[in-house]
Design a protein around this motif. Structure first.
Motif, PDB file in Angstrom:
ATOM      1  N   ILE A  26       0.718  -1.590  -0.083  1.00 14.63           N
ATOM      2  CA  ILE A  26      -0.067  -0.177   0.159  1.00 14.63           C
ATOM      3  C   ILE A  26       0.413   1.217  -0.082  1.00 14.63           C
ATOM      4  O   ILE A  26       1.806   1.575   0.549  1.00 14.63           O
ATOM      5  N   ASP A  27       0.401   1.913  -1.490  1.00 14.47           N
ATOM      6  CA  ASP A  27       1.725   3.061  -1.350  1.00 14.47           C
ATOM      7  C   ASP A  27       1.096   4.875  -0.445  1.00 14.47           C
ATOM      8  O   ASP A  27       0.521   4.222  -0.620  1.00 14.47           O
ATOM      9  N   ASP A  28       1.906   5.503  -0.454  1.00 12.02           N
ATOM     10  CA  ASP A  28       1.403   6.693   0.379  1.00 12.02           C
ATOM     11  C   ASP A  28       1.159   5.842   1.550  1.00 12.02           C
ATOM     12  O   ASP A  28      -0.209   6.995   1.253  1.00 12.02           O
ATOM     13  N   PHE A  29       1.234   5.537   2.640  1.00 10.51           N
ATOM     14  CA  PHE A  29       0.461   5.360   3.923  1.00 10.51           C
ATOM     15  C   PHE A  29      -0.041   6.687   4.242  1.00 10.51           C
ATOM     16  O   PHE A  29       0.878   6.989   4.754  1.00 10.51           O
ATOM     17  N   TYR A  45      -6.894   8.029   4.520  1.00 14.58           N
ATOM     18  CA  TYR A  45      -7.662   8.014   5.357  1.00 14.58           C
ATOM     19  C   TYR A  45      -8.394   6.128   5.804  1.00 14.58           C
ATOM     20  O   TYR A  45      -9.183   6.360   6.238  1.00 14.58           O
ATOM     21  N   SER A  46      -7.514   5.738   5.907  1.00 15.61           N
ATOM     22  CA  SER A  46      -7.821   3.697   6.580  1.00 15.61           C
ATOM     23  C   SER A  46      -6.691   3.679   6.978  1.00 15.61           C
ATOM     24  O   SER A  46      -6.077   4.486   7.786  1.00 15.61           O
ATOM     25  N   SER A  47      -7.288   2.302   7.978  1.00 12.96           N
ATOM     26  CA  SER A  47      -6.548   2.602   9.468  1.00 12.96           C
ATOM     27  C   SER A  47      -5.459   1.305   8.435  1.00 12.96           C
ATOM     28  O   SER A  47      -6.174   0.867   8.004  1.00 12.96           O
ATOM     29  N   LEU A  48      -4.843   0.682   9.845  1.00 13.68           N
ATOM     30  CA  LEU A  48      -4.313  -0.333   9.263  1.00 13.68           C
ATOM     31  C   LEU A  48      -5.492  -1.443  10.045  1.00 13.68           C
ATOM     32  O   LEU A  48      -4.994  -2.853   9.438  1.00 13.68           O
ATOM     33  N   LYS A  98       0.950  -7.405   3.453  1.00 13.64           N
ATOM     34  CA  LYS A  98       1.884  -7.290   3.914  1.00 13.64           C
ATOM     35  C   LYS A  98       2.706  -5.939   4.089  1.00 13.64           C
ATOM     36  O   LYS A  98       3.745  -6.390   4.984  1.00 13.64           O
ATOM     37  N   THR A  99       3.144  -5.535   3.154  1.00 18.84           N
ATOM     38  CA  THR A  99       3.831  -4.518   3.337  1.00 18.84           C
ATOM     39  C   THR A  99       2.827  -3.148   2.757  1.00 18.84           C
ATOM     40  O   THR A  99       2.364  -2.927   2.662  1.00 18.84           O
ATOM     41  N   ILE A 100       3.534  -2.381   3.740  1.00 20.64           N
ATOM     42  CA  ILE A 100       2.851  -0.663   3.659  1.00 20.64           C
ATOM     43  C   ILE A 100       4.076   0.201   3.295  1.00 20.64           C
ATOM     44  O   ILE A 100       4.972   0.414   4.058  1.00 20.64           O
ATOM     45  N   LYS A 101       4.043   1.393   2.544  1.00 16.88           N
ATOM     46  CA  LYS A 101       5.329   2.399   2.337  1.00 16.88           C
ATOM     47  C   LYS A 101       4.596   3.543   2.952  1.00 16.88           C
ATOM     48  O   LYS A 101       3.468   3.961   2.923  1.00 16.88           O
ATOM     49  N   ILE A 102       5.068   4.217   3.815  1.00 19.23           N
ATOM     50  CA  ILE A 102       5.277   5.518   5.135  1.00 19.23           C
ATOM     51  C   ILE A 102       4.845   6.354   4.227  1.00 19.23           C
ATOM     52  O   ILE A 102       6.068   6.513   2.852  1.00 19.23           O
ATOM     53  N   LEU A 107       2.649  -6.064  10.086  1.00 18.24           N
ATOM     54  CA  LEU A 107       2.686  -5.420   8.279  1.00 18.24           C
ATOM     55  C   LEU A 107       4.661  -5.557   7.988  1.00 18.24           C
ATOM     56  O   LEU A 107       5.627  -4.741   9.179  1.00 18.24           O
ATOM     57  N   LYS A 108       5.276  -5.753   7.072  1.00 21.32           N
ATOM     58  CA  LYS A 108       6.371  -4.730   6.685  1.00 21.32           C
ATOM     59  C   LYS A 108       6.304  -3.226   6.417  1.00 21.32           C
ATOM     60  O   LYS A 108       5.382  -3.385   5.817  1.00 21.32           O
ATOM     61  N   VAL A 109       6.973  -1.964   7.000  1.00 15.06           N
ATOM     62  CA  VAL A 109       6.874  -1.154   6.836  1.00 15.06           C
ATOM     63  C   VAL A 109       8.771  -0.463   6.022  1.00 15.06           C
ATOM     64  O   VAL A 109       9.505  -0.760   6.033  1.00 15.06           O
ATOM     65  N   VAL A 110       7.565   0.367   4.775  1.00 17.72           N
ATOM     66  CA  VAL A 110       8.397   0.571   4.488  1.00 17.72           C
ATOM     67  C   VAL A 110       9.059   1.846   4.517  1.00 17.72           C
ATOM     68  O   VAL A 110       7.770   2.295   4.423  1.00 17.72           O
ATOM     69  N   ALA A 111       9.613   3.008   4.604  1.00 19.88           N
ATOM     70  CA  ALA A 111      10.209   4.877   4.471  1.00 19.88           C
ATOM     71  C   ALA A 111      10.390   5.268   2.853  1.00 19.88           C
ATOM     72  O   ALA A 111      11.205   4.760   2.910  1.00 19.88           O
ATOM     73  N   GLU A 112       9.449   5.990   2.802  1.00 21.50           N
ATOM     74  CA  GLU A 112       9.350   6.968   1.350  1.00 21.50           C
ATOM     75  C   GLU A 112      10.170   7.986   1.924  1.00 21.50           C
ATOM     76  O   GLU A 112       9.674   8.573   2.777  1.00 21.50           O
ATOM     77  N   GLY A 113      10.860   8.769   1.090  1.00 16.73           N
ATOM     78  CA  GLY A 113      11.638  10.012   0.991  1.00 16.73           C
ATOM     79  C   GLY A 113      12.878  10.299   2.010  1.00 16.73           C
ATOM     80  O   GLY A 113      12.408  11.044   2.438  1.00 16.73           O
ATOM     81  N   VAL A 114      12.873   8.986   2.632  1.00 13.98           N
ATOM     82  CA  VAL A 114      14.305   9.093   3.164  1.00 13.98           C
ATOM     83  C   VAL A 114      15.292   9.843   2.955  1.00 13.98           C
ATOM     84  O   VAL A 114      16.438   9.790   1.609  1.00 13.98           O
ATOM     85  N   GLU A 115      15.857  11.129   2.630  1.00 15.67           N
ATOM     86  CA  GLU A 115      16.695  11.924   2.667  1.00 15.67           C
ATOM     87  C   GLU A 115      18.069  12.326   3.444  1.00 15.67           C
ATOM     88  O   GLU A 115      19.097  13.582   3.103  1.00 15.67           O
ATOM     89  N   ASP A 116      18.180  11.736   4.504  1.00 19.27           N
ATOM     90  CA  ASP A 116      19.119  12.297   5.408  1.00 19.27           C
ATOM     91  C   ASP A 116      19.402  11.183   6.449  1.00 19.27           C
ATOM     92  O   ASP A 116      18.639  10.353   6.396  1.00 19.27           O
ATOM     93  N   VAL A 117      20.505  10.832   7.312  1.00 11.33           N
ATOM     94  CA  VAL A 117      20.981   9.671   7.743  1.00 11.33           C
ATOM     95  C   VAL A 117      20.574   9.843   8.978  1.00 11.33           C
ATOM     96  O   VAL A 117      20.074   8.863   9.734  1.00 11.33           O
ATOM     97  N   ALA A 118      20.337  11.344   9.682  1.00 17.75           N
ATOM     98  CA  ALA A 118      19.325  11.466  11.133  1.00 17.75           C
ATOM     99  C   ALA A 118      17.608  10.368  10.827  1.00 17.75           C
ATOM    100  O   ALA A 118      17.759   9.894  12.119  1.00 17.75           O
ATOM    101  N   SER A 119      16.749  10.812   9.558  1.00 15.84           N
ATOM    102  CA  SER A 119      15.703  10.493   9.762  1.00 15.84           C
ATOM    103  C   SER A 119      16.188   8.550   9.281  1.00 15.84           C
ATOM    104  O   SER A 119      14.772   7.949   9.955  1.00 15.84           O
TER     105      SER A 119
END
Ligand code: C2E
Ligand code: MG
Ligand code: MG
Ligand code: MG
Length: 282
Positions: free
Chosen positions: A180-183, A187-190, A199-203, A233-245
């Protein structure tokens, strides 16, 4: 005086509408031409995703690019929506599938084991002819559905839930995996996703881009990660631009990251070079 004022407002409003209409019209016309021509206006780029446990590449997201001689670079967000409304999405997705699966086969042939994630619109999920093509393209290349991930945007899914679920179940039975992209934007819920074969969501990147400095984003992302853990659920984070995040996400149990910090989307040949030089290589 007031009449003149409101008249000019009217004219400005009408001009804006005309501009929008004309832009839409030229995108439709040019896209039809691009799909029919052999001039390489359309291309695919691939953006690496990194498994945070191994810090190695596990997947690539396939993203379409369009450079047109009249319109210049047209962002996919803009022309995909127009393609959907103009009845052109089947042709676009067919083109994407052919290119992506052939590139995936190429990288598998070189010995790489990563999967490739393809974006689908809800219309695609309901198109049996298109899905038949997908299966036969994979078969032709000797690839199994497990080599591919299919990303569907959360808001699309929520809008078309009943139709989508049936098709998702059927495709899952055939071995396809969905994310699930752009999670967070739809307005849905887990809990709702628990009823879907997903099995996977992309924040969505809007929560990730400023993660290191924005406390609201931190709270949202932390909540999503702990709930996703409960629901397995497996979680992917998209838009990681720096090491701190990246470090925050790792600490909080996020599984996979994607973003400019790792790499921008790359053409097939740039990706080949990148894979040979990156510390994140397989
Ligand atoms: P998406 O599927 O959510 O793709 C992720 C978008 O985030 C991509 O934008 C990617 O370039 C961008 N991105 C990745 N990492 C970062 C980062 O660290 N910072 C920033 N600022 N952005 C980052 P892109 O390529 O412009 O695509 C936009 C959307 O267009 C995609 O969002 C997807 O919904 C749609 N799209 C792209 N290619 C296709 C396609 O082949 N088929 C379909 N149906 N839709 C597509
Ligand atoms: Mg995507
Ligand atoms: Mg996204
Ligand atoms: Mg998006």
């Amino acid at each position: 005086d007031e009449a003149i004022h409101s008249d000019s407002w009217c004219v400005r409003y009408r001009t804006e509408l005309e501009d929008k209409y004309n832009r839409r019209l030229s995108i439709t016309t040019e896209l039809k031409r691009a799909l029919a021509s052999q001039q390489n206006e359309l291309s695919m780029v691939y953006q690496p995703k990194i498994d945070l446990q191994t810090m190695k590449v596990c997947s690539m997201e396939a993203l379409i690019r369009w450079n047109n001689s009249v319109l210049g670079f047209v962002p996919p967000d803009e022309f995909i929506t127009i393609a959907e409304q103009a009845g052109l999405i089947e042709q676009v997705t067919t083109w994407v599938m052919k290119q992506t699966i052939s590139d995936l086969a190429y990288f598998r042939g070189m010995g790489y084991g990563f999967t490739v994630a393809m974006n689908l619109s809800t219309q695609d999920i309901q198109n049996k002819v298109l899905l038949g093509k997908l299966v036969s393209l994979l078969t032709q290349e000797g690839l199994s559905p497990e080599a591919l991930e299919l990303e569907i945007t959360e808001s699309d899914l929520v809008a078309d839930a009943s139709l989508a679920i049936e098709n998702l179940n059927e495709l899952t039975a055939r071995g396809f995996h969905f994310a699930i992209d752009d999670f967070g934007t739809g307005y849905s819920s887990l809990a709702y996703l628990k009823n879907l074969p997903v099995k996977t969501i992309k924040i969505d990147k809007s929560f990730i881009l400023s993660l290191a400095s924005d406390e609201n984003d931190q709270q949202i992302v932390h909540t999503v990660l702990s709930l996703a853990n409960v629901f397995n659920l497996k979680v992917v984070a998209e838009g990681v631009e720096d090491v701190a995040s990246l470090e925050i996400l790792k600490d909080w149990g996020c599984d996979i990251v994607q973003g400019y910090y790792i790499s921008r989307p790359l053409s097939r040949s740039d990706l080949e070079d990148w894979l040979q030089n990156t510390p994140f290589g397989e």
